[in-house]
Design an enzyme around this catalytic site. Structure first.
Site, PDB file in Angstrom:
ATOM      1  N   TYR A 144      -1.660  -1.096  10.842  1.00 18.75           N
ATOM      2  CA  TYR A 144      -1.848  -1.829   9.697  1.00 18.75           C
ATOM      3  C   TYR A 144      -0.879  -1.462   8.644  1.00 18.75           C
ATOM      4  CZ  TYR A 144      -3.489  -1.800   4.668  1.00 18.75           C
ATOM      5  OH  TYR A 144      -3.783  -2.027   3.177  1.00 18.75           O
ATOM      6  N   LYS A 164       1.988  -4.029   6.630  1.00 13.15           N
ATOM      7  CA  LYS A 164       2.633  -3.920   5.222  1.00 13.15           C
ATOM      8  C   LYS A 164       4.044  -3.698   4.990  1.00 13.15           C
ATOM      9  CE  LYS A 164      -1.483  -4.470   3.156  1.00 13.15           C
ATOM     10  NZ  LYS A 164      -1.660  -5.719   2.774  1.00 13.15           N
ATOM     11  N   SER A 205       0.729  -1.311  -0.094  1.00  8.96           N
ATOM     12  CA  SER A 205       0.024  -0.032   0.074  1.00  8.96           C
ATOM     13  C   SER A 205       0.898   1.299  -0.002  1.00  8.96           C
ATOM     14  CB  SER A 205      -0.884   0.037   1.320  1.00  8.96           C
ATOM     15  OG  SER A 205      -1.534   1.169   1.504  1.00  8.96           O
TER      16      SER A 205
HETATM   17  P1  NAD Z   1     -10.995  -6.991   1.042  1.00  2.00           P
HETATM   18  O1  NAD Z   1     -11.289  -6.986   2.434  1.00  2.00           O
HETATM   19  O2  NAD Z   1     -11.996  -6.637  -0.009  1.00  2.00           O
HETATM   20  O3  NAD Z   1     -10.316  -8.367   0.478  1.00  2.00           O
HETATM   21  C1  NAD Z   1      -9.370  -9.036   1.402  1.00  2.00           C
HETATM   22  C2  NAD Z   1     -10.106 -10.318   1.483  1.00  2.00           C
HETATM   23  O4  NAD Z   1      -9.136 -11.174   2.052  1.00  2.00           O
HETATM   24  C3  NAD Z   1     -11.277 -10.488   2.059  1.00  2.00           C
HETATM   25  O5  NAD Z   1     -12.153 -11.324   1.013  1.00  2.00           O
HETATM   26  C4  NAD Z   1     -11.251 -11.305   3.352  1.00  2.00           C
HETATM   27  O6  NAD Z   1     -12.184 -12.260   3.747  1.00  2.00           O
HETATM   28  C5  NAD Z   1      -9.860 -12.021   3.057  1.00  2.00           C
HETATM   29  N1  NAD Z   1      -8.998 -12.456   4.251  1.00  2.00           N
HETATM   30  C6  NAD Z   1      -8.575 -11.527   5.322  1.00  2.00           C
HETATM   31  N2  NAD Z   1      -7.937 -12.419   6.146  1.00  2.00           N
HETATM   32  C7  NAD Z   1      -7.807 -13.739   5.606  1.00  2.00           C
HETATM   33  C8  NAD Z   1      -7.160 -14.872   6.099  1.00  2.00           C
HETATM   34  N3  NAD Z   1      -6.377 -15.228   7.070  1.00  2.00           N
HETATM   35  N4  NAD Z   1      -7.321 -16.069   5.248  1.00  2.00           N
HETATM   36  C9  NAD Z   1      -8.209 -16.179   4.002  1.00  2.00           C
HETATM   37  N5  NAD Z   1      -8.802 -14.937   3.952  1.00  2.00           N
HETATM   38  C10 NAD Z   1      -8.612 -13.703   4.441  1.00  2.00           C
HETATM   39  O7  NAD Z   1      -9.801  -5.959   0.824  1.00  2.00           O
HETATM   40  P2  NAD Z   1      -9.319  -5.353  -0.628  1.00  2.00           P
HETATM   41  O8  NAD Z   1      -9.542  -3.785  -0.694  1.00  2.00           O
HETATM   42  O9  NAD Z   1      -9.685  -6.272  -1.769  1.00  2.00           O
HETATM   43  O10 NAD Z   1      -7.859  -5.265  -0.237  1.00  2.00           O
HETATM   44  C11 NAD Z   1      -6.943  -6.482  -0.931  1.00  2.00           C
HETATM   45  C12 NAD Z   1      -5.421  -6.340  -0.492  1.00  2.00           C
HETATM   46  O11 NAD Z   1      -4.997  -5.086  -0.808  1.00  2.00           O
HETATM   47  C13 NAD Z   1      -5.194  -6.310   1.176  1.00  2.00           C
HETATM   48  O12 NAD Z   1      -4.170  -6.937   1.453  1.00  2.00           O
HETATM   49  C14 NAD Z   1      -5.176  -4.707   1.373  1.00  2.00           C
HETATM   50  O13 NAD Z   1      -4.461  -4.641   2.674  1.00  2.00           O
HETATM   51  C15 NAD Z   1      -4.524  -4.208   0.262  1.00  2.00           C
HETATM   52  N6  NAD Z   1      -4.645  -2.864   0.102  1.00  2.00           N
HETATM   53  C16 NAD Z   1      -6.134  -2.260  -0.166  1.00  2.00           C
HETATM   54  C17 NAD Z   1      -6.217  -1.071  -0.383  1.00  2.00           C
HETATM   55  C18 NAD Z   1      -7.512  -0.472  -0.483  1.00  2.00           C
HETATM   56  O14 NAD Z   1      -7.796   0.851  -0.238  1.00  2.00           O
HETATM   57  N7  NAD Z   1      -8.731  -1.286  -0.866  1.00  2.00           N
HETATM   58  C19 NAD Z   1      -5.007  -0.334  -0.448  1.00  2.00           C
HETATM   59  C20 NAD Z   1      -3.809  -0.602  -0.402  1.00  2.00           C
HETATM   60  C21 NAD Z   1      -3.663  -2.056  -0.314  1.00  2.00           C
HETATM   61  N1  UFG Z   2     -11.972  12.098   3.341  1.00  2.00           N
HETATM   62  C1  UFG Z   2     -12.887  12.546   3.692  1.00  2.00           C
HETATM   63  N2  UFG Z   2     -14.298  12.370   4.113  1.00  2.00           N
HETATM   64  C2  UFG Z   2     -14.328  10.933   4.381  1.00  2.00           C
HETATM   65  C3  UFG Z   2     -13.502  10.033   4.137  1.00  2.00           C
HETATM   66  C4  UFG Z   2     -12.351  10.477   3.542  1.00  2.00           C
HETATM   67  O1  UFG Z   2     -12.940  13.952   3.398  1.00  2.00           O
HETATM   68  O2  UFG Z   2     -15.711  10.761   4.828  1.00  2.00           O
HETATM   69  C5  UFG Z   2     -10.741  12.430   2.983  1.00  2.00           C
HETATM   70  C6  UFG Z   2      -9.599  12.039   3.606  1.00  2.00           C
HETATM   71  O3  UFG Z   2      -9.524  13.139   4.629  1.00  2.00           O
HETATM   72  C7  UFG Z   2      -8.623  11.810   2.423  1.00  2.00           C
HETATM   73  C8  UFG Z   2      -9.160  11.400   1.397  1.00  2.00           C
HETATM   74  O4  UFG Z   2     -10.600  11.396   1.815  1.00  2.00           O
HETATM   75  O5  UFG Z   2      -8.009  13.415   2.220  1.00  2.00           O
HETATM   76  C9  UFG Z   2      -9.064   9.946   1.259  1.00  2.00           C
HETATM   77  O6  UFG Z   2      -9.483   9.317   2.311  1.00  2.00           O
HETATM   78  P1  UFG Z   2      -9.518   7.619   2.225  1.00  2.00           P
HETATM   79  O7  UFG Z   2      -9.896   7.390   3.622  1.00  2.00           O
HETATM   80  O8  UFG Z   2     -10.387   7.180   1.323  1.00  2.00           O
HETATM   81  O9  UFG Z   2      -8.145   7.149   1.908  1.00  2.00           O
HETATM   82  P2  UFG Z   2      -6.812   7.452   2.639  1.00  2.00           P
HETATM   83  O10 UFG Z   2      -5.818   8.009   1.381  1.00  2.00           O
HETATM   84  O11 UFG Z   2      -6.872   7.929   3.636  1.00  2.00           O
HETATM   85  O12 UFG Z   2      -6.499   5.756   2.817  1.00  2.00           O
HETATM   86  C10 UFG Z   2      -6.459   4.894   1.852  1.00  2.00           C
HETATM   87  C11 UFG Z   2      -6.605   3.585   2.591  1.00  2.00           C
HETATM   88  C12 UFG Z   2      -5.354   3.207   3.403  1.00  2.00           C
HETATM   89  C13 UFG Z   2      -4.369   3.059   2.219  1.00  2.00           C
HETATM   90  C14 UFG Z   2      -4.246   4.201   1.356  1.00  2.00           C
HETATM   91  C15 UFG Z   2      -3.106   4.252   0.287  1.00  2.00           C
HETATM   92  O13 UFG Z   2      -7.696   3.393   3.479  1.00  2.00           O
HETATM   93  O14 UFG Z   2      -5.521   1.728   3.760  1.00  2.00           O
HETATM   94  O15 UFG Z   2      -5.442   4.774   1.076  1.00  2.00           O
HETATM   95  O16 UFG Z   2      -3.296   2.976  -0.392  1.00  2.00           O
HETATM   96  F1  UFG Z   2      -2.946   2.856   2.965  1.00  2.00           F
END
Ligand code: NAD
Ligand code: UFG
Length: 332
Positions: free
Chosen positions: A148, A152, A124
């Site tokens: 979190y 990572k 991330s």
């Molecule tokens: P998500 O929660 O939709 O998907 C993650 C999946 O992993 C879920 O289906 C959950 O049931 C499964 N899971 C969790 N722990 C498990 C375990 N121990 N065994 C088997 N399954 C398990 O999340 P996502 O947004 O699809 O994220 C996928 C990956 O990308 C994650 O590692 C997350 O940290 C990373 N990531 C997500 C974002 C974002 O903003 N969505 C940003 C950066 C990185």
């Molecule tokens: N924000 C608002 N109102 C809301 C939610 C968010 O103004 O209700 C603003 C935040 O302050 C920020 C922007 O919208 O400026 C984006 O916020 P998000 O919570 O959507 O995303 P972040 O960038 O804070 O974080 C996300 C994931 C993290 C990840 C990161 C980079 O939540 O896990 O992106 O991938 F690490």
């Protein structure tokens, strides 16, 4: 290739499975369904017309992993499984460390036992902390500001150490920026339980009338309009980034890429784009800054473009339109 996808019924995993199947790969999914539903498998099959092998299994469970590797000739692993909510990780850090780190260790041990040497890991942009300059490049210093993010960072370190010790191991680390949107079919997308933490799903709930107003967290940042700036990337582009990175798995060692667009949008720009998508004006309230947020983060997308031949194609309007389409088709 036969690809083992952990967390494959989740948001990013399900979109990536669709792209893998479209490219002719075979897919085996393991997910414990802690944050997703098995119905994603049917929907993936409906979109692609292809079948997927699904195991309801915890990736921390080595016996379950062994069985999956024994029943399938896996060529490579894409490891999405993990817990991902920043705020929750501050409240229940031990659960985050246990789940995210244990699952990775179990996976690496099983891969070694079974002679599988290729892994792609979901990292991330959070690993850059509060970057000293923009755009963020892959060789910038890393830091974690919450449990979190620490998981990572630690997993990246574990993968780097494992690759240093095993010259056959090939690791791709993909650092995602802010994924938004859904598949054009509206069959798969992001559907968080409870009140969403992230901006785009929160706006979608306001547009559907389930939440009263969008709170803008901070309007006095040193940005174009005072609101926070992020690099939003369409989840389908992100999914395609995984497919593009497969080619790096033929080179041993660690390969790290930002997956972002290289463009930063403010909170107000996202709200405006969503208003266009849903065709109505949304109630907006200026609120104080959210603890732990930084003013602006966006990627340098150059390395992925040069080395993977991949770049994001879809813009903010397409992200908002596809999210709204998903929301309308999946109204509860
Ligand atoms: P998500 O929660 O939709 O998907 C993650 C999946 O992993 C879920 O289906 C959950 O049931 C499964 N899971 C969790 N722990 C498990 C375990 N121990 N065994 C088997 N399954 C398990 O999340 P996502 O947004 O699809 O994220 C996928 C990956 O990308 C994650 O590692 C997350 O940290 C990373 N990531 C997500 C974002 C974002 O903003 N969505 C940003 C950066 C990185
Ligand atoms: N924000 C608002 N109102 C809301 C939610 C968010 O103004 O209700 C603003 C935040 O302050 C920020 C922007 O919208 O400026 C984006 O916020 P998000 O919570 O959507 O995303 P972040 O960038 O804070 O974080 C996300 C994931 C993290 C990840 C990161 C980079 O939540 O896990 O992106 O991938 F690490």
């Amino acid at each position: 290739m036969k690809v083992f996808v952990t967390g494959g019924t989740g948001y990013i995993g399900s979109h990536t499975v669709v792209e893998l199947l479209n490219e002719g790969h075979e897919v085996v999914i393991a997910d414990n369904l802690s944050n997703s539903s098995a119905s994603a498998v049917d929907r993936i099959e409906e979109i692609t017309g292809k079948s997927v092998r699904f195991y309801k299994a915890d990736v921390c469970d080595k016996a379950a992993l062994r069985r999956i590797f024994e029943e399938n000739e896996i060529d490579l692993v894409i490891h999405f499984a993990g817990l991902k909510a920043v705020g929750e990780s501050v409240k229940i850090p031990v659960k985050y460390y246990r789940n995210n780190i244990d699952s990775t260790l179990s996976l690496l041990e099983t891969m070694e036992e079974k002679g599988v040497n290729k892994i792609i890991f979901s990292s991330s942009a959070t690993v850059y902390g509060d970057p000293a300059s923009l755009p963020v490049k892959e060789d910038f210093p890393l830091s974690a500001t919450n449990p979190y993010g620490a998981t990572k960072l630690f997993i990246e370190r574990i993968l780097k150490d494992a690759a240093a010790a095993n010259k056959d191991l090939s690791v791709v680390i993909l650092r995602y920026f802010n994924p938004v949107g859904a598949h054009a079919s509206g069959l798969i997308g992001e559907d968080p339980v409870g009140i969403p933490n992230n901006l785009a799903p929160f706006i979608a709930r306001v547009a559907s009338g389930d939440l009263p107003c969008v709170n803008v967290f901070g309007s006095d940042y040193p940005t174009k309009d005072g609101t926070g700036v992020r690099d939003y990337i369409h989840v389908v582009d992100l999914a395609k980034g995984h497919v593009a990175s497969l080619k790096k798995l033929s080179e041993a060692g660690v390969h790290i890429y930002n997956l972002g667009t290289g463009v930063g949008y403010s909170v107000l720009e996202v709200i405006r784009s969503f208003e266009k998508a849903c065709g109505k004006k949304l109630p907006v309230v200026m609120a104080p800054r959210r603890a732990g947020d930084v003013a602006a983060v966006y990627a340098s997308a150059e390395k992925a473009k040069k080395e993977l031949g991949w770049e994001a194609k879809l813009g903010l309007d397409e992200m908002c339109e596809s999210l709204w389409n998903f929301r309308v088709k999946n109204a509860k």
